[in-house]
Write an enzyme that holds these catalytic residues in place. Structure first.
Site, PDB file in Angstrom:
ATOM      1  N   TYR A  41       7.830   0.723  -2.804  1.00  0.00           N
ATOM      2  CA  TYR A  41       7.021   1.678  -1.749  1.00  0.00           C
ATOM      3  C   TYR A  41       7.436   3.050  -2.032  1.00  0.00           C
ATOM      4  CZ  TYR A  41       4.344   3.120   2.277  1.00  0.00           C
ATOM      5  OH  TYR A  41       3.647   3.496   3.474  1.00  0.00           O
ATOM      6  N   ALA A  42       8.968   3.168  -1.476  1.00  0.00           N
ATOM      7  CA  ALA A  42       9.436   4.198  -1.730  1.00  0.00           C
ATOM      8  C   ALA A  42       9.425   5.133  -2.716  1.00  0.00           C
ATOM      9  CB  ALA A  42      10.799   4.273  -1.012  1.00  0.00           C
TER      10      ALA A  42
ATOM     11  N   LYS B 289       5.904   6.588  -3.064  1.00  0.00           N
ATOM     12  CA  LYS B 289       5.653   7.526  -2.143  1.00  0.00           C
ATOM     13  C   LYS B 289       6.237   8.896  -2.665  1.00  0.00           C
ATOM     14  CE  LYS B 289       2.502   5.504   0.559  1.00  0.00           C
ATOM     15  NZ  LYS B 289       1.199   5.790   0.321  1.00  0.00           N
TER      16      LYS B 289
END
Ligand code: NAI
Length: 245
Positions: A153-154, A157
């Site tokens: 997820y990081a 993003k």
């Protein structure tokens, strides 16, 4: 009205609930026509109907380029050319890196990062022709800080930040402004699952002493979509109540 988006058309992915819904409502409230985009067409249509007659519901999985192109065409057929693109659709598949599967990685990167590439590629030609456009990508504070259990997820993003800055540079000469909002901890379905203890610990880290509301992010989108932000591009705006200072 300070922010008047009358005559503008917005396309907001993942806007049938949570932050996306708050963004759709805020843009609609400022006078824009709004494309409500979800994966389920019936749901998207019913949310659009609840906003009013300047909204239309369309469906796509943002990870699928052909579906995105079709949804953009369907929204434009009803609402007119898209002026404001908000890439909000996103999901998580959290786990420590050693347990992350290829599917966990691909699902998150395909929706959160490739999805934004698809919608931008599909809408930017029209913006170029009209020499005007706003693209607002919803990133996350963890794209700046990283987070245990969220490598996929990081990374997605953080990737959105690189995408934002590159597209901002490529299309600034066409007056297309591209920015990224990095929310902190916002109360939605995505964060509902967090255990009470973890929530309390998080709260201690937030300078403003409260979790964020979807409307806190929506207000920032409204600003970035408006004439007030005419000289801002390629930036990451952190909306986290002072969690990371
Ligand atoms: P949510 O889970 O309530 O809503 C996300 C929406 O995106 C849902 O409607 C979902 O169906 C849609 N979506 C997911 N994958 C999709 C796909 N492949 N194609 C089309 N639609 C898809 O989540 P929330 O909290 O409203 O999040 C919105 C955005 O804000 C996400 O990008 C999320 O990563 C970001 N964000 C959320 C934070 C939070 O604390 N809630 C913090 C930082 C960023």
């Amino acid at each position: 009205m300070i922010i008047d988006l009358a005559g503008k058309t917005a396309f907001v992915t993942g806007s049938t609930r949570g932050i996306g819904l708050a963004i759709a409502k805020a843009l609609y409230g400022a006078g824009a026509k709004v494309g409500v985009v979800g994966r389920d067409v019936e749901r998207a249509r019913s949310v659009a109907a609840s906003l009013g007659d300047r909204a239309a519901g369309v469906a796509c999985d943002v990870a699928k380029a052909d579906q995105v192109d079709a949804a953009v065409a369907a929204a434009e057929a009803v609402l007119g050319p898209i002026d404001i693109l908000v890439n909000n659709a996103g999901l998580t598949r959290d786990n420590i890196l050693l347990r992350l599967t290829d599917a966990d990685w691909d699902t998150v990167l395909d929706a959160n990062l490739k999805g934004a590439f698809h919608t931008i590629r599909s809408t930017i030609k029209g913006m170029m022709k009209r020499r005007s456009g706003r693209i607002i990508n919803i990133g996350s504070i963890v794209g700046l800080t990283g987070n245990k259990g969220q490598a996929n997820y990081a990374a997605s993003k953080a990737g959105l930040i690189g995408l934002t800055k590159s597209v901002a540079k490529e299309y600034a000469s066409r007056n297309i402004l591209v920015n990224c909002i990095a929310p902190g901890f916002i109360e939605t379905d995505m964060t509902d699952a967090l255990p009470t203890e973890a929530r309390a610990t998080l709260l201690e880290e937030i300078a403003l002493g409260r979790l964020g509301r979807p409307e806190d992010v929506a207000g920032t989108v409204l600003f970035l979509a408006s004439d007030l932000a005419a000289y801002i591009t390629g930036q990451v705006l952190v909306v986290d109540g002072g969690m990371v200072i």
